[in-house]
Write an enzyme that holds these catalytic residues in place. Structure first.
Site, PDB file in Angstrom:
ATOM      1  N   GLY A   1      -2.357  -9.109  12.563  1.00  0.00           N
ATOM      2  CA  GLY A   1      -3.239  -7.801  12.666  1.00  0.00           C
ATOM      3  C   GLY A   1      -3.592  -7.248  11.439  1.00  0.00           C
ATOM      4  O   GLY A   1      -3.721  -5.979  11.482  1.00  0.00           O
ATOM      5  N   THR A   2      -4.536  -7.838  11.019  1.00  0.00           N
ATOM      6  CA  THR A   2      -5.331  -7.069   9.892  1.00  0.00           C
ATOM      7  C   THR A   2      -6.769  -7.821   9.876  1.00  0.00           C
ATOM      8  O   THR A   2      -7.105  -8.825   9.998  1.00  0.00           O
ATOM      9  CB  THR A   2      -4.702  -7.522   8.289  1.00  0.00           C
ATOM     10  OG1 THR A   2      -5.513  -6.947   7.519  1.00  0.00           O
ATOM     11  CG2 THR A   2      -4.543  -8.791   8.177  1.00  0.00           C
TER      12      THR A   2
ATOM     13  N   LEU B   1      -5.723  -9.913  17.287  1.00  0.00           N
ATOM     14  CA  LEU B   1      -6.203  -9.293  18.519  1.00  0.00           C
ATOM     15  C   LEU B   1      -7.677 -10.142  18.653  1.00  0.00           C
ATOM     16  O   LEU B   1      -7.888 -10.503  19.848  1.00  0.00           O
ATOM     17  CB  LEU B   1      -6.448  -8.049  18.929  1.00  0.00           C
ATOM     18  CG  LEU B   1      -6.937  -7.367  20.100  1.00  0.00           C
ATOM     19  CD1 LEU B   1      -5.741  -7.708  21.195  1.00  0.00           C
ATOM     20  CD2 LEU B   1      -6.986  -5.796  20.054  1.00  0.00           C
TER      21      LEU B   1
ATOM     22  N   HIS C   1       0.873  -1.172  -0.133  1.00  0.00           N
ATOM     23  CA  HIS C   1      -0.084   0.013   0.053  1.00  0.00           C
ATOM     24  C   HIS C   1       0.942   1.177  -0.054  1.00  0.00           C
ATOM     25  O   HIS C   1       0.412   2.454   0.303  1.00  0.00           O
ATOM     26  CB  HIS C   1      -0.937  -0.052   1.373  1.00  0.00           C
ATOM     27  CG  HIS C   1      -1.906  -0.981   0.972  1.00  0.00           C
ATOM     28  ND1 HIS C   1      -2.759  -1.481   2.203  1.00  0.00           N
ATOM     29  CD2 HIS C   1      -2.269  -1.838  -0.190  1.00  0.00           C
ATOM     30  CE1 HIS C   1      -3.885  -2.400   1.968  1.00  0.00           C
ATOM     31  NE2 HIS C   1      -3.728  -2.504   0.536  1.00  0.00           N
TER      32      HIS C   1
END
Ligand code: OAD
Length: 235
Positions: free
Chosen positions: A181-182, A208, A114
């Protein structure tokens, strides 16, 4: 039951905003996330840059300054770089993040699909420059000398992510794919797990909480990145 990491030949890791959350950089979609305070269409699209470049610049200037002044790599970034240095097989780190915390932690081969906050690009020539200053509509481009022709080298909504050929090549040869973490909201990154599954790779989510694509992963561990990433990526 998963094999020990040392038994894999080629590992691909995809990271998202959650890996940098404990370095103080806001994620996009969590409570109080970046997109909560901003309309994506006003700061992260090519149309936004045409209509109100000053607003787009101020959004990315704030992100760039926070990265330069406050953020430091955390234990998740550090454990990935240590693992890359020690692992004998192939290792590819793809990140959706525009920060440089993986590089600051020592990671060698980081694919920024990105784009990067510390780069700008001339809209006339396509030349990319390393950049740590604020960007304004009055900033003169070093190559074409025209004021206002530099934009953040960031992939905006509606634009094609960078390095897709290299990424597909890595995914098609990996035997382990780990997503860290996405949230699984943004494609094509959210579809990498399906591609890895189709190639017969083992797939693992470290996050998480369960992501939108959770059901596509064969394995998952949930918790803060600074705990679950070092504990998984120890050889
Ligand atoms: P999101 O904000 O959509 O998701 C962040 C994910 O990280 C969530 O699933 C959280 O549960 C998780 N998370 C939060 N804190 C964590 C922690 N301490 N440890 C582990 N996980 C944690 O961010 P991305 O999925 O990265 O694109 O967003 C993808 C893309 O959407 C971004 O690259 C950006 C955005 O629009 C562009 O700007 C092109």
């Amino acid at each position: 039951m998963q094999k020990p990491l040392s038994e894999y030949n080629s590992i691909v890791v995809l990271t998202g905003a959650g890996v940098s959350a404990e370095s103080g950089l806001k994620t996009f979609r969590d409570n109080n996330g970046l997109w909560e305070g901003h309309d994506v269409s006003e700061v992260a699209t090519p149309e936004a840059f045409e209509i109100n470049p000053a607003l787009v610049h101020s959004f990315y200037n704030a992100r760039r300054n926070q990265l330069l002044e406050e953020a430091k790599p955390n234990l998740a970034h550090k454990s990935l770089s240590r693992f890359e240095a020690e692992f004998n097989g192939g290792f590819t780190l793809i990140t959706q993040n525009v920060d440089n915390l993986h590089e600051q932690a020592g990671s060698q081969n980081v694919i920024h699909m990105h784009g990067e906050l510390l780069q700008v690009r001339c809209i006339n020539t396509g030349i990319v420059f390393q950049w740590t200053e604020d960007l304004t509509t009055q900033t003169h481009c070093p190559c074409c000398k025209i004021a206002g022709s530099l934009r953040p080298n960031i992939v905006w909504f509606g634009e094609i992510p960078m390095h897709m050929h290299e990424i597909e090549e890595a995914l098609s040869h990996c035997d382990l794919f780990v997503s860290i973490g996405t949230s699984g909201n943004v494609y094509p990154a959210a579809g990498f797990v399906q591609l890895a599954n189709a190639m017969g790779a083992t797939t693992l989510e470290l996050n998480l909480e369960p992501s939108l694509t959770q059901s596509a992963f064969a394995f998952a561990h949930y918790g803060p990145a600074t705990e679950i990433v070092p504990s998984y990526f120890s050889i």
